[in-house]
Scaffold this motif. Structure first.
Motif, PDB file in Angstrom:
ATOM      1  N   ARG A 429       0.835  -1.193   0.000  1.00  0.00           N
ATOM      2  CA  ARG A 429       0.000   0.000   0.000  1.00  0.00           C
ATOM      3  C   ARG A 429       0.879   1.256   0.000  1.00  0.00           C
ATOM      4  N   GLN A 430       1.973   1.215   0.759  1.00  0.00           N
ATOM      5  CA  GLN A 430       2.887   2.354   0.782  1.00  0.00           C
ATOM      6  C   GLN A 430       3.531   2.568  -0.582  1.00  0.00           C
ATOM      7  N   ALA A 431       3.881   1.462  -1.248  1.00  0.00           N
ATOM      8  CA  ALA A 431       4.490   1.584  -2.584  1.00  0.00           C
ATOM      9  C   ALA A 431       3.513   2.215  -3.569  1.00  0.00           C
ATOM     10  N   ALA A 432       2.258   1.788  -3.510  1.00  0.00           N
ATOM     11  CA  ALA A 432       1.259   2.369  -4.410  1.00  0.00           C
ATOM     12  C   ALA A 432       1.067   3.853  -4.123  1.00  0.00           C
ATOM     13  N   ALA A 433       1.061   4.233  -2.835  1.00  0.00           N
ATOM     14  CA  ALA A 433       0.902   5.640  -2.481  1.00  0.00           C
ATOM     15  C   ALA A 433       2.108   6.453  -2.936  1.00  0.00           C
ATOM     16  N   THR A 434       3.305   5.865  -2.826  1.00  0.00           N
ATOM     17  CA  THR A 434       4.517   6.555  -3.263  1.00  0.00           C
ATOM     18  C   THR A 434       4.498   6.841  -4.754  1.00  0.00           C
ATOM     19  N   LEU A 435       3.881   5.944  -5.505  1.00  0.00           N
ATOM     20  CA  LEU A 435       3.775   6.119  -6.954  1.00  0.00           C
ATOM     21  C   LEU A 435       2.655   7.072  -7.351  1.00  0.00           C
ATOM     22  N   GLY A 436       1.979   7.653  -6.365  1.00  0.00           N
ATOM     23  CA  GLY A 436       0.981   8.676  -6.660  1.00  0.00           C
ATOM     24  C   GLY A 436      -0.458   8.247  -6.559  1.00  0.00           C
ATOM     25  N   ALA A 437      -0.715   7.015  -6.142  1.00  0.00           N
ATOM     26  CA  ALA A 437      -2.099   6.542  -6.033  1.00  0.00           C
ATOM     27  C   ALA A 437      -2.771   7.169  -4.819  1.00  0.00           C
ATOM     28  N   GLY A 438      -3.991   7.639  -5.009  1.00  0.00           N
ATOM     29  CA  GLY A 438      -4.774   8.168  -3.908  1.00  0.00           C
ATOM     30  C   GLY A 438      -5.390   7.050  -3.093  1.00  0.00           C
ATOM     31  N   PRO A 439      -6.080   7.396  -2.014  1.00  0.00           N
ATOM     32  CA  PRO A 439      -6.656   6.355  -1.132  1.00  0.00           C
ATOM     33  C   PRO A 439      -7.563   5.382  -1.860  1.00  0.00           C
ATOM     34  N   TRP A 440      -8.446   5.908  -2.720  1.00  0.00           N
ATOM     35  CA  TRP A 440      -9.388   5.009  -3.398  1.00  0.00           C
ATOM     36  C   TRP A 440      -8.672   4.098  -4.379  1.00  0.00           C
ATOM     37  N   ARG A 441      -7.649   4.622  -5.057  1.00  0.00           N
ATOM     38  CA  ARG A 441      -6.928   3.789  -6.005  1.00  0.00           C
ATOM     39  C   ARG A 441      -6.083   2.741  -5.290  1.00  0.00           C
ATOM     40  N   VAL A 442      -5.561   3.077  -4.114  1.00  0.00           N
ATOM     41  CA  VAL A 442      -4.832   2.082  -3.325  1.00  0.00           C
ATOM     42  C   VAL A 442      -5.743   0.908  -2.989  1.00  0.00           C
ATOM     43  N   TRP A 443      -6.966   1.201  -2.558  1.00  0.00           N
ATOM     44  CA  TRP A 443      -7.915   0.131  -2.259  1.00  0.00           C
ATOM     45  C   TRP A 443      -8.231  -0.675  -3.510  1.00  0.00           C
ATOM     46  N   ARG A 444      -8.407   0.020  -4.645  1.00  0.00           N
ATOM     47  CA  ARG A 444      -8.784  -0.676  -5.870  1.00  0.00           C
ATOM     48  C   ARG A 444      -7.652  -1.530  -6.424  1.00  0.00           C
ATOM     49  N   GLU A 445      -6.427  -1.037  -6.358  1.00  0.00           N
ATOM     50  CA  GLU A 445      -5.302  -1.724  -6.985  1.00  0.00           C
ATOM     51  C   GLU A 445      -4.604  -2.723  -6.068  1.00  0.00           C
ATOM     52  N   VAL A 446      -4.719  -2.566  -4.758  1.00  0.00           N
ATOM     53  CA  VAL A 446      -3.993  -3.428  -3.827  1.00  0.00           C
ATOM     54  C   VAL A 446      -4.947  -4.311  -3.028  1.00  0.00           C
ATOM     55  N   ASP A 447      -5.842  -3.673  -2.291  1.00  0.00           N
ATOM     56  CA  ASP A 447      -6.697  -4.440  -1.374  1.00  0.00           C
ATOM     57  C   ASP A 447      -7.722  -5.302  -2.104  1.00  0.00           C
ATOM     58  N   VAL A 448      -8.377  -4.726  -3.108  1.00  0.00           N
ATOM     59  CA  VAL A 448      -9.451  -5.461  -3.800  1.00  0.00           C
ATOM     60  C   VAL A 448      -8.938  -6.723  -4.490  1.00  0.00           C
ATOM     61  N   PRO A 449      -7.810  -6.674  -5.236  1.00  0.00           N
ATOM     62  CA  PRO A 449      -7.342  -7.931  -5.846  1.00  0.00           C
ATOM     63  C   PRO A 449      -7.028  -9.032  -4.827  1.00  0.00           C
ATOM     64  N   LEU A 450      -6.435  -8.646  -3.671  1.00  0.00           N
ATOM     65  CA  LEU A 450      -6.101  -9.650  -2.671  1.00  0.00           C
ATOM     66  C   LEU A 450      -7.332 -10.176  -1.960  1.00  0.00           C
ATOM     67  N   ALA A 451      -8.351  -9.351  -1.828  1.00  0.00           N
ATOM     68  CA  ALA A 451      -9.551  -9.753  -1.088  1.00  0.00           C
ATOM     69  C   ALA A 451     -10.658 -10.260  -1.999  1.00  0.00           C
ATOM     70  N   GLY A 452     -10.427 -10.281  -3.313  1.00  0.00           N
ATOM     71  CA  GLY A 452     -11.485 -10.641  -4.246  1.00  0.00           C
ATOM     72  C   GLY A 452     -12.060 -12.023  -4.018  1.00  0.00           C
ATOM     73  N   ARG A 453     -11.199 -13.003  -3.830  1.00  0.00           N
ATOM     74  CA  ARG A 453     -11.681 -14.369  -3.631  1.00  0.00           C
ATOM     75  C   ARG A 453     -12.468 -14.495  -2.332  1.00  0.00           C
ATOM     76  N   SER A 454     -11.990 -13.812  -1.295  1.00  0.00           N
ATOM     77  CA  SER A 454     -12.711 -13.863  -0.029  1.00  0.00           C
ATOM     78  C   SER A 454     -14.073 -13.183  -0.145  1.00  0.00           C
ATOM     79  N   LEU A 455     -14.143 -12.109  -0.934  1.00  0.00           N
ATOM     80  CA  LEU A 455     -15.426 -11.438  -1.128  1.00  0.00           C
ATOM     81  C   LEU A 455     -16.410 -12.357  -1.841  1.00  0.00           C
ATOM     82  N   LEU A 456     -15.933 -13.061  -2.860  1.00  0.00           N
ATOM     83  CA  LEU A 456     -16.805 -13.992  -3.568  1.00  0.00           C
ATOM     84  C   LEU A 456     -17.213 -15.151  -2.668  1.00  0.00           C
ATOM     85  N   ALA A 457     -16.267 -15.626  -1.843  1.00  0.00           N
ATOM     86  CA  ALA A 457     -16.602 -16.695  -0.891  1.00  0.00           C
ATOM     87  C   ALA A 457     -17.657 -16.233   0.099  1.00  0.00           C
TER      88      ALA A 457
END
Length: 532
Positions: A429-457
């Protein structure tokens, strides 16, 4: 600035949390408080008398003991199945097989285990409750196990550790957050189990849930029911607080660094775990097969009556109409629960990473779990007492049943999704923020892909829970919109062989609907929707 760039601000998280907490206040706390107040309004002396009886505390002891034993059996049986789901290829059918028991109405499972264990008793109750909840352990733990990096375990093996030592010292600690979450949910489900205890326990073995039902519906002893509801509520809060603190301490130790590990064929001693997993799946299938065989015991008479006009005349719906009602209500409840559960999970994760005191986070987490530990009888009657005060008088609305079911599904969404979100490596998340991603994009690009399977489950879990929900639905549903579990419960309570055949046929129909839905979800997951 760095905190703002890495994620949502605490103020936004509190706004997110306000939505599920507001829903909880209106559709859970208010109805339950109304029933307790009604019971105390009949005289505090009656409540105090019940609390002072030794029989009350024997009920508490048996309720907690059978729930703990059932949870232990479910965890032990669910771990090897979780290994299959996370690490062994070709597990689609296993996913479907473990979901089906979870949807069956409690009255039907009680009858199935009574056929297998005619004498009933404590062993039958424990096995039946564990039968329900193996899916909770397998899917929750399996979702996290799929993300655990194998390299640490391989390193331990390279240093001379046995496979068992590597598992207990490396993999098992990493799985503890999901195990804690699953065990908490299973314990609450078992502590509030109704149909299973009613059919298998009889007059010898009663829990708080069955005693509350007896005093409310049959004896009209509202002070006694209110006292037992209060005891049940306090016991649940105590369990949730202890579980939340232990779970939160351990979740900080786990870090998810990437996508799920690639599955492969088991090697060496892994075949033992795989074999145990397949053995558990076979044991789960036995009661299901028993139900299907019983549905054809009289030929197709049960199915013909289920679809006929005579069935409509006695219960105001046909079997197909009841199935469609179940699908519609489950869809509405699951969509609502997903919205509430995702908002709650994001809020809890954000607050946990901010300077908000941990006690506040744990209090919110515990509050979201409370509906799992309060009697469905209490909630159902509470709706009938209170909701006329809201605009439109929801007591006569078709939305009432999905609202009640969402109360049960939302905690399951949170318990499935939260451990994964909390375990995302902060460095990503820190790396994404360092590259200029805002809070919503950090969630979309980092958290959502990792949590996608759990969300579907969690969506699949929620859907099957809603499909099979019986307690609150039986109190709230209108006769012309009855769901399949309600229809099954009514048929089982009626004398006559044809009614039994229709009940088993309806149960088979419900299992068929569940299998189709589970296969569709699995197909979407395989195609990558769950991976985002």
């Amino acid at each position: 600035m760095a905190q703002h760039r890495r994620g949502l601000r605490p103020a936004a998280a509190l706004a997110f949390a306000a939505v599920p907490l507001g829903f909880l206040a209106v559709f859970f706390a208010w109805p339950v408080a109304a029933i307790v107040r009604l019971g105390f309004g009949s005289g505090a002396a009656g409540v105090l008398r019940v609390l002072g009886e030794g029989a009350t505390w024997r009920l508490v002891g048996f309720t907690l003991a059978q729930a703990a034993a059932s949870t232990a059996v479910a965890v032990l049986a669910g771990l090897p199945v979780a290994f299959l789901l996370a690490r062994v290829p070709g597990s689609a059918l296993v996913r479907v097989a473990v979901l089906v028991p979870f949807v069956l109405p409690t009255v039907v499972v009680g009858l199935a285990f009574k056929a297998l264990l005619p004498d009933g008793g404590v062993v039958a109750i424990v096995l039946a409750n564990a039968f329900f909840n193996v899916a909770v352990v397998a899917r929750t733990v399996g979702g996290l196990w799929a993300h655990v990096d194998r390299r640490a375990e391989d390193a331990a093996r390279a240093l001379g550790a046995s496979r068992w030592r590597a598992f207990t010292s490396v993999t098992l600690p990493a799985l503890t957050p999901a195990l804690g979450s699953a065990a908490a949910v299973v314990f609450l489900f078992c502590a509030t189990s109704f149909g299973v205890v009613l059919l298998l326990g009889g007059a010898r073995h009663r829990t708080l849930e069955t005693e509350i039902y007896l005093r409310t519906v049959e004896l009209l002893d509202l002070p006694g029911a209110a006292a037992l509801s209060l005891v049940q509520f306090l016991a649940v809060v105590g369990v949730l607080v202890v579980g939340a603190v232990a779970r939160r301490r351990r979740e900080n130790a786990l870090s998810l660094r990437g996508q799920a590990e690639t599955v492969r064929r088991p090697r060496g001693g892994e075949w033992v775990a795989a074999g145990l997993g397949y053995a558990v799946v076979v044991l789960l299938v036995v009661p299901i097969v028993t139900l299907v065989v019983r549905s054809f015991a009289g030929g197709t008479a049960g199915y013909e009556a289920l679809a006929g006009t005579g069935f409509r005349g006695s219960l105001q719906v046909t079997g197909l109409e009841a199935a469609l009602n179940s699908v519609r209500v489950a869809t509405d409840a699951t969509l609502l629960a997903l919205v509430l559960g995702v908002l709650a999970s994001v809020a809890l994760v954000t607050l946990g990473r901010s300077r908000v005191r941990p006690g506040v986070v744990e209090a919110v987490d515990t509050a979201l779990m409370l509906p799992l530990g309060v009697s469905a009888v209490t909630v159902g009657f509470g709706y009938l007492v209170t909701l006329d005060a809201l605009p439109g008088d929801l007591r006569t609305s078709a939305a009432l049943v999905p609202l009640a079911q969402a109360l049960v599904v939302t905690p399951l969404v949170v318990r499935t999704l939260l451990p994964v979100l909390r375990s995302v490596d902060e460095r990503l998340r820190q790396a994404a923020a360092t590259l200029g991603a805002g809070p919503w994009r950090v969630w979309r690009e980092v958290d959502v892909p990792l949590a996608g399977r759990s969300l579907l489950a969690s969506a699949a879990f929620g859907y099957v829970v809603a499909l099979g929900e019986f307690g609150a639905t039986s109190f709230l549903v209108r006769p012309d919109t009855a769901t399949l579990p309600v229809v099954i419960g009514r048929l089982v309570a009626r004398p006559g062989e044809l009614n039994n055949q229709m009940a088993y046929a309806a149960c088979t129909l419900l299992m068929g609907v569940t299998v189709v839905i589970a296969l569709l979800v699995e197909r979407l997951r395989v195609r990558g929707v769950g991976e985002f």
